[in-house]
Design a protein around this motif. Structure first.
Motif, PDB file in Angstrom:
ATOM      1  N   LEU A  11     -16.039  81.980  19.243  1.00 29.24           N
ATOM      2  CA  LEU A  11     -16.376  82.812  20.396  1.00 29.24           C
ATOM      3  C   LEU A  11     -15.803  84.210  20.217  1.00 29.24           C
ATOM      4  O   LEU A  11     -14.666  84.381  19.791  1.00 29.24           O
ATOM      5  CB  LEU A  11     -15.851  82.170  21.682  1.00 29.24           C
ATOM      6  CG  LEU A  11     -16.407  80.787  21.996  1.00 29.24           C
ATOM      7  CD1 LEU A  11     -15.798  80.256  23.287  1.00 29.24           C
ATOM      8  CD2 LEU A  11     -17.926  80.789  22.058  1.00 29.24           C
ATOM      9  N   GLY A  12     -16.625  85.210  20.516  1.00 29.30           N
ATOM     10  CA  GLY A  12     -16.220  86.601  20.354  1.00 29.30           C
ATOM     11  C   GLY A  12     -16.604  87.200  19.021  1.00 29.30           C
ATOM     12  O   GLY A  12     -16.335  88.371  18.766  1.00 29.30           O
ATOM     13  N   LYS A  13     -17.253  86.430  18.180  1.00 32.22           N
ATOM     14  CA  LYS A  13     -17.640  86.929  16.854  1.00 32.22           C
ATOM     15  C   LYS A  13     -18.611  88.103  16.976  1.00 32.22           C
ATOM     16  O   LYS A  13     -19.457  88.153  17.855  1.00 32.22           O
ATOM     17  CB  LYS A  13     -18.282  85.812  16.039  1.00 32.22           C
ATOM     18  CG  LYS A  13     -18.623  86.231  14.619  1.00 32.22           C
ATOM     19  CD  LYS A  13     -19.019  85.039  13.794  1.00 32.22           C
ATOM     20  CE  LYS A  13     -19.258  85.397  12.353  1.00 32.22           C
ATOM     21  NZ  LYS A  13     -18.047  85.717  11.627  1.00 32.22           N
ATOM     22  N   ARG A  14     -18.453  89.021  16.064  1.00 31.61           N
ATOM     23  CA  ARG A  14     -19.367  90.156  15.933  1.00 31.61           C
ATOM     24  C   ARG A  14     -19.973  90.075  14.536  1.00 31.61           C
ATOM     25  O   ARG A  14     -19.284  89.790  13.572  1.00 31.61           O
ATOM     26  CB  ARG A  14     -18.617  91.462  16.123  1.00 31.61           C
ATOM     27  CG  ARG A  14     -18.002  91.596  17.522  1.00 31.61           C
ATOM     28  CD  ARG A  14     -17.194  92.865  17.668  1.00 31.61           C
ATOM     29  NE  ARG A  14     -18.022  94.047  17.767  1.00 31.61           N
ATOM     30  CZ  ARG A  14     -18.577  94.497  18.884  1.00 31.61           C
ATOM     31  NH1 ARG A  14     -18.377  93.860  20.012  1.00 31.61           N
ATOM     32  NH2 ARG A  14     -19.316  95.598  18.878  1.00 31.61           N
ATOM     33  N   VAL A  15     -21.263  90.340  14.436  1.00 31.12           N
ATOM     34  CA  VAL A  15     -21.952  90.339  13.149  1.00 31.12           C
ATOM     35  C   VAL A  15     -22.529  91.729  12.942  1.00 31.12           C
ATOM     36  O   VAL A  15     -23.307  92.213  13.763  1.00 31.12           O
ATOM     37  CB  VAL A  15     -23.069  89.268  13.102  1.00 31.12           C
ATOM     38  CG1 VAL A  15     -23.837  89.340  11.796  1.00 31.12           C
ATOM     39  CG2 VAL A  15     -22.481  87.879  13.303  1.00 31.12           C
ATOM     40  N   MET A  20     -21.928  88.775  19.531  1.00 30.38           N
ATOM     41  CA  MET A  20     -22.718  87.543  19.604  1.00 30.38           C
ATOM     42  C   MET A  20     -22.527  86.832  20.942  1.00 30.38           C
ATOM     43  O   MET A  20     -23.024  85.733  21.135  1.00 30.38           O
ATOM     44  CB  MET A  20     -22.304  86.603  18.464  1.00 30.38           C
ATOM     45  CG  MET A  20     -22.492  87.173  17.071  1.00 30.38           C
ATOM     46  SD  MET A  20     -24.212  87.527  16.685  1.00 30.38           S
ATOM     47  CE  MET A  20     -24.921  85.916  16.793  1.00 30.38           C
ATOM     48  N   ILE A  21     -21.820  87.451  21.878  1.00 29.09           N
ATOM     49  CA  ILE A  21     -21.378  86.778  23.100  1.00 29.09           C
ATOM     50  C   ILE A  21     -22.549  86.234  23.920  1.00 29.09           C
ATOM     51  O   ILE A  21     -22.461  85.132  24.474  1.00 29.09           O
ATOM     52  CB  ILE A  21     -20.438  87.691  23.933  1.00 29.09           C
ATOM     53  CG1 ILE A  21     -19.543  86.855  24.838  1.00 29.09           C
ATOM     54  CG2 ILE A  21     -21.191  88.733  24.707  1.00 29.09           C
ATOM     55  CD1 ILE A  21     -18.372  86.264  24.161  1.00 29.09           C
ATOM     56  N   GLU A  22     -23.649  86.956  24.025  1.00 23.90           N
ATOM     57  CA  GLU A  22     -24.800  86.462  24.803  1.00 23.90           C
ATOM     58  C   GLU A  22     -25.428  85.244  24.131  1.00 23.90           C
ATOM     59  O   GLU A  22     -25.827  84.295  24.801  1.00 23.90           O
ATOM     60  CB  GLU A  22     -25.837  87.565  25.028  1.00 23.90           C
ATOM     61  CG  GLU A  22     -25.384  88.628  26.017  1.00 23.90           C
ATOM     62  CD  GLU A  22     -25.002  88.069  27.391  1.00 23.90           C
ATOM     63  OE1 GLU A  22     -25.753  87.210  27.922  1.00 23.90           O
ATOM     64  OE2 GLU A  22     -23.961  88.479  27.935  1.00 23.90           O
ATOM     65  N   GLN A  24     -23.805  83.166  22.199  1.00 21.69           N
ATOM     66  CA  GLN A  24     -22.835  82.093  22.362  1.00 21.69           C
ATOM     67  C   GLN A  24     -22.885  81.523  23.778  1.00 21.69           C
ATOM     68  O   GLN A  24     -22.780  80.308  23.963  1.00 21.69           O
ATOM     69  CB  GLN A  24     -21.439  82.600  22.005  1.00 21.69           C
ATOM     70  CG  GLN A  24     -21.327  82.908  20.525  1.00 21.69           C
ATOM     71  CD  GLN A  24     -20.052  83.649  20.168  1.00 21.69           C
ATOM     72  OE1 GLN A  24     -19.507  84.416  20.948  1.00 21.69           O
ATOM     73  NE2 GLN A  24     -19.584  83.405  18.949  1.00 21.69           N
ATOM     74  N   LYS A  25     -23.060  82.380  24.747  1.00 20.94           N
ATOM     75  CA  LYS A  25     -23.206  81.931  26.139  1.00 20.94           C
ATOM     76  C   LYS A  25     -24.423  81.006  26.262  1.00 20.94           C
ATOM     77  O   LYS A  25     -24.351  79.948  26.892  1.00 20.94           O
ATOM     78  CB  LYS A  25     -23.366  83.145  27.054  1.00 20.94           C
ATOM     79  CG  LYS A  25     -23.425  82.839  28.509  1.00 20.94           C
ATOM     80  CD  LYS A  25     -23.535  84.145  29.299  1.00 20.94           C
ATOM     81  CE  LYS A  25     -23.271  83.947  30.756  1.00 20.94           C
ATOM     82  NZ  LYS A  25     -23.282  85.217  31.492  1.00 20.94           N
ATOM     83  N   TYR A  26     -25.519  81.393  25.647  1.00 19.02           N
ATOM     84  CA  TYR A  26     -26.732  80.582  25.669  1.00 19.02           C
ATOM     85  C   TYR A  26     -26.486  79.206  25.037  1.00 19.02           C
ATOM     86  O   TYR A  26     -26.884  78.172  25.593  1.00 19.02           O
ATOM     87  CB  TYR A  26     -27.864  81.317  24.936  1.00 19.02           C
ATOM     88  CG  TYR A  26     -29.114  80.489  24.799  1.00 19.02           C
ATOM     89  CD1 TYR A  26     -29.978  80.321  25.879  1.00 19.02           C
ATOM     90  CD2 TYR A  26     -29.418  79.870  23.594  1.00 19.02           C
ATOM     91  CE1 TYR A  26     -31.123  79.538  25.766  1.00 19.02           C
ATOM     92  CE2 TYR A  26     -30.563  79.089  23.467  1.00 19.02           C
ATOM     93  CZ  TYR A  26     -31.396  78.925  24.549  1.00 19.02           C
ATOM     94  OH  TYR A  26     -32.528  78.145  24.420  1.00 19.02           O
ATOM     95  N   ILE A  27     -25.831  79.186  23.893  1.00 17.28           N
ATOM     96  CA  ILE A  27     -25.566  77.922  23.195  1.00 17.28           C
ATOM     97  C   ILE A  27     -24.679  77.017  24.054  1.00 17.28           C
ATOM     98  O   ILE A  27     -24.929  75.814  24.166  1.00 17.28           O
ATOM     99  CB  ILE A  27     -24.901  78.179  21.819  1.00 17.28           C
ATOM    100  CG1 ILE A  27     -25.881  78.865  20.872  1.00 17.28           C
ATOM    101  CG2 ILE A  27     -24.350  76.897  21.218  1.00 17.28           C
ATOM    102  CD1 ILE A  27     -27.126  78.069  20.543  1.00 17.28           C
ATOM    103  N   VAL A  57     -11.527  89.626  25.768  1.00 18.13           N
ATOM    104  CA  VAL A  57     -11.578  89.163  27.160  1.00 18.13           C
ATOM    105  C   VAL A  57     -12.878  88.402  27.396  1.00 18.13           C
ATOM    106  O   VAL A  57     -12.890  87.356  28.050  1.00 18.13           O
ATOM    107  CB  VAL A  57     -11.438  90.360  28.132  1.00 18.13           C
ATOM    108  CG1 VAL A  57     -11.726  89.947  29.562  1.00 18.13           C
ATOM    109  CG2 VAL A  57     -10.064  90.987  28.005  1.00 18.13           C
ATOM    110  N   GLU A  58     -13.987  88.910  26.863  1.00 24.99           N
ATOM    111  CA  GLU A  58     -15.286  88.257  27.043  1.00 24.99           C
ATOM    112  C   GLU A  58     -15.288  86.849  26.448  1.00 24.99           C
ATOM    113  O   GLU A  58     -15.842  85.916  27.043  1.00 24.99           O
ATOM    114  CB  GLU A  58     -16.409  89.087  26.401  1.00 24.99           C
ATOM    115  CG  GLU A  58     -16.644  90.436  27.042  1.00 24.99           C
ATOM    116  CD  GLU A  58     -15.689  91.533  26.540  1.00 24.99           C
ATOM    117  OE1 GLU A  58     -15.711  92.612  27.143  1.00 24.99           O
ATOM    118  OE2 GLU A  58     -14.938  91.305  25.574  1.00 24.99           O
TER     119      GLU A  58
END
Length: 164
Positions: A11-15, A20-22, A24-27, A57-58
């Motif tokens: 969680l919180g990963k950036r590519v 990627m937070i949205e 991850q939220k969906y998953i 924080v997100e």
């Protein structure tokens, strides 16, 4: 007994600099919907909850929301830290959360046994975090820990794991 086994949520990963937070939220929403259909007894989150040892924080808020949804479904949740996580941060509040059915492995001691039971009898769960041998050596200087296998053997020995 039915379990959902999750790991490497990161969680919180950036590519490429993009969050990627949205996604991850969906998953995580998909996982809670699947839990509604499949009715597991417990969810095991086996490491790398966050992508960094100091998560955004997100990412923390997303994990908090996910845990709330799992607790609403009366699921037992078992969490261990991975090599991307800070065991100290993951286990923060763990003793309080246990009252809601969220079991989090402490930094070095591991935890368990946590007893679950179904129509087939009892099941004992022990939680051990990812741990570097140097951390075990610092906590138990008398142990001659030189590798990960010895570190894990020491954790298991100190937890008094006895198969039944």
């Amino acid at each position: 007994m039915k379990f959902f086994h999750l790991s490497d949520l990161h969680l919180g990963k950036r590519v490429n600099g993009l969050p990627m937070i949205e996604d991850q939220k969906y998953i995580l929403q998909q996982i809670t919907e699947l839990a509604d259909r499949e009715a597991p007894d417990a969810v095991i989150i086996a490491g790398d909850v966050y992508d960094k040892s100091i998560p955004s924080v997100e990412a923390v808020n997303l994990m908090d929301d996910f845990l709330v949804e799992l607790v609403k479904r009366n699921l037992q949740v078992f969490i261990i830290s991975g090599n991307h996580d800070s065991a100290e941060r993951i286990s923060y509040g763990g003793r309080v959360m246990e009252q809601s059915g969220i079991h989090i492995s402490p930094r070095i001691s591991g935890c368990g046994p946590i007893r679950l039971e179904d129509q087939y009898g009892p099941l004992y769960i022990y939680l051990f975090p990812y741990i570097h041998p140097s951390v075990v050596r610092a906590a138990s200087p008398d142990d001659k820990v030189t590798d990960w296998t010895q570190a894990m053997e020491g954790l298991i020995r100190n937890a008094h794991v006895h198969p039944t």
